[in-house]
Write an enzyme that holds these catalytic residues in place. Structure first.
Site, PDB file in Angstrom:
ATOM      1  N   ARG A  42       7.327   0.207  -2.571  1.00 53.02           N
ATOM      2  CA  ARG A  42       6.297  -0.815  -2.812  1.00 53.02           C
ATOM      3  C   ARG A  42       6.831  -1.760  -3.872  1.00 53.02           C
ATOM      4  O   ARG A  42       7.167  -1.341  -4.979  1.00 53.02           O
ATOM      5  CB  ARG A  42       5.037  -0.107  -3.298  1.00 53.02           C
ATOM      6  CG  ARG A  42       3.798  -0.962  -3.439  1.00 53.02           C
ATOM      7  CD  ARG A  42       2.607  -0.031  -3.715  1.00 53.02           C
ATOM      8  NE  ARG A  42       1.330  -0.716  -3.607  1.00 53.02           N
ATOM      9  CZ  ARG A  42       0.660  -1.213  -4.630  1.00 53.02           C
ATOM     10  NH1 ARG A  42       1.152  -1.124  -5.857  1.00 53.02           N
ATOM     11  NH2 ARG A  42      -0.499  -1.807  -4.453  1.00 53.02           N
ATOM     12  N   SER A 110      -3.842   0.518   5.572  1.00 50.79           N
ATOM     13  CA  SER A 110      -4.773   0.859   4.492  1.00 50.79           C
ATOM     14  C   SER A 110      -6.184   0.443   4.855  1.00 50.79           C
ATOM     15  O   SER A 110      -6.398  -0.675   5.341  1.00 50.79           O
ATOM     16  CB  SER A 110      -4.419   0.078   3.215  1.00 50.79           C
ATOM     17  OG  SER A 110      -3.388   0.707   2.531  1.00 50.79           O
ATOM     18  N   LYS A 139      -3.182  -0.400  -8.706  1.00 53.08           N
ATOM     19  CA  LYS A 139      -3.429  -1.488  -7.767  1.00 53.08           C
ATOM     20  C   LYS A 139      -4.177  -2.593  -8.482  1.00 53.08           C
ATOM     21  O   LYS A 139      -5.130  -2.329  -9.218  1.00 53.08           O
ATOM     22  CB  LYS A 139      -4.250  -0.955  -6.591  1.00 53.08           C
ATOM     23  CG  LYS A 139      -4.264  -1.889  -5.424  1.00 53.08           C
ATOM     24  CD  LYS A 139      -4.938  -1.317  -4.208  1.00 53.08           C
ATOM     25  CE  LYS A 139      -4.820  -2.338  -3.082  1.00 53.08           C
ATOM     26  NZ  LYS A 139      -5.645  -2.006  -1.940  1.00 53.08           N
TER      27      LYS A 139
HETATM   28  N1  TZP Z   1      -4.284   1.633  -2.420  1.00 58.63           N
HETATM   29  C1  TZP Z   1      -5.439   2.213  -2.746  1.00 58.63           C
HETATM   30  S1  TZP Z   1      -5.359   2.952  -4.260  1.00 58.63           S
HETATM   31  C2  TZP Z   1      -3.740   2.490  -4.464  1.00 58.63           C
HETATM   32  C3  TZP Z   1      -3.321   1.785  -3.372  1.00 58.63           C
HETATM   33  C4  TZP Z   1      -1.982   1.196  -3.190  1.00 58.63           C
HETATM   34  C5  TZP Z   1      -2.947   2.832  -5.688  1.00 58.63           C
HETATM   35  C6  TZP Z   1      -2.686   4.308  -5.788  1.00 58.63           C
HETATM   36  O1  TZP Z   1      -1.925   4.587  -6.946  1.00 58.63           O
HETATM   37  P1  TZP Z   1      -2.200   5.861  -7.872  1.00 58.63           P
HETATM   38  O2  TZP Z   1      -1.363   5.601  -9.098  1.00 58.63           O
HETATM   39  O3  TZP Z   1      -1.699   7.064  -7.121  1.00 58.63           O
HETATM   40  O4  TZP Z   1      -3.665   5.882  -8.172  1.00 58.63           O
END
Ligand code: TZP
Ligand code: MG
Length: 206
Positions: A42, A110, A139
């Site tokens: 990412r 997603s 995010k």
């Molecule tokens: N989509 C929904 S939550 C998220 C994404 C890309 C971030 C998840 O990251 P983390 O650090 O595991 O909470």
């Protein structure tokens, strides 16, 4: 479509969370050394050229048995020789990506609510991600937390493999699988001691 089964742990390496290139590649190698078999790259801040250069370097360093998924970009997935693409609600549509990557590569989408799950279920996506399950700081502008209830609701709406994402840790990951997810996707929960943490997740998730 390929025969599709997700590992319990879906590691995400987000380049913005590692301070430089060397630490990023070290992190990736630690994840894989710990037993990661599905890894998403990412990179929301690099130029397409930077994203591709890093992707190629990941591919060079990682054993072929590890499935590599490109976030957002179908074109860069192909250019890097990755195994799949993961798109969100604002990227190319799932069926648009499918036309680019063909039937063999993996495609994930997603979703953040029941309506989006239903729509994704009707596409050619191989798996559906639901989240954020818990609060997340990885995010920008995250959608509202869906909780374990959101995972259960998503499970009831699709038979595609289901990935849960958002705030998942070693402590809460079992509850997420018990709510119906097939796999947990983790970003920040892997940043410290990645090799050991991956092994812990795999041991907890069986
Ligand atoms: N989509 C929904 S939550 C998220 C994404 C890309 C971030 C998840 O990251 P983390 O650090 O595991 O909470
Ligand atoms: Mg995206």
């Amino acid at each position: 479509m390929p025969i599709f089964s997700l590992p319990r742990l879906y590691a995400i390496a987000d380049s913005s969370l590692l301070r430089d290139e060397a630490s990023f590649f070290h992190f990736v190698e630690e994840l894989v050394g710990g037993g990661t078999t599905l890894l998403q790259y990412r990179n929301k801040s690099g130029s397409p050229r930077q994203v591709l250069d890093r992707a190629r370097e990941i591919k060079r360093r990682v054993d072929r048995s590890v499935r590599l998924v490109m976030n957002d970009r179908a074109d860069l997935c192909l250019a890097a020789g990755f195994d799949g693409v993961h798109v969100g609600q604002e990227d190319l549509s799932a069926d648009g990506v499918r036309r680019v990557i063909g039937v063999e590569r993996w495609l994930g989408v997603s979703t953040h609510n029941a309506e989006q799950v239903k729509i994704a279920d009707a596409t050619s996506a191989d798996y559906i991600a639901i989240g954020p399950v818990f609060a997340t700081s990885s995010k920008v502008n995250p959608d509202p937390v869906v909780g374990l209830e959101g995972v259960r609701a998503a499970r009831a709406l699709t038979q595609k493999p289901l990935v849960a994402i958002g705030g998942i840790t070693r402590e809460n990951c079992r509850s997420v699988i018990e709510a119906g997810a097939d796999s947990v996707a983790v970003i920040s929960g892997l940043l410290r001691e990645p090799n050991k943490t991956v092994r812990d997740f795999l041991a907890i998730l069986g």
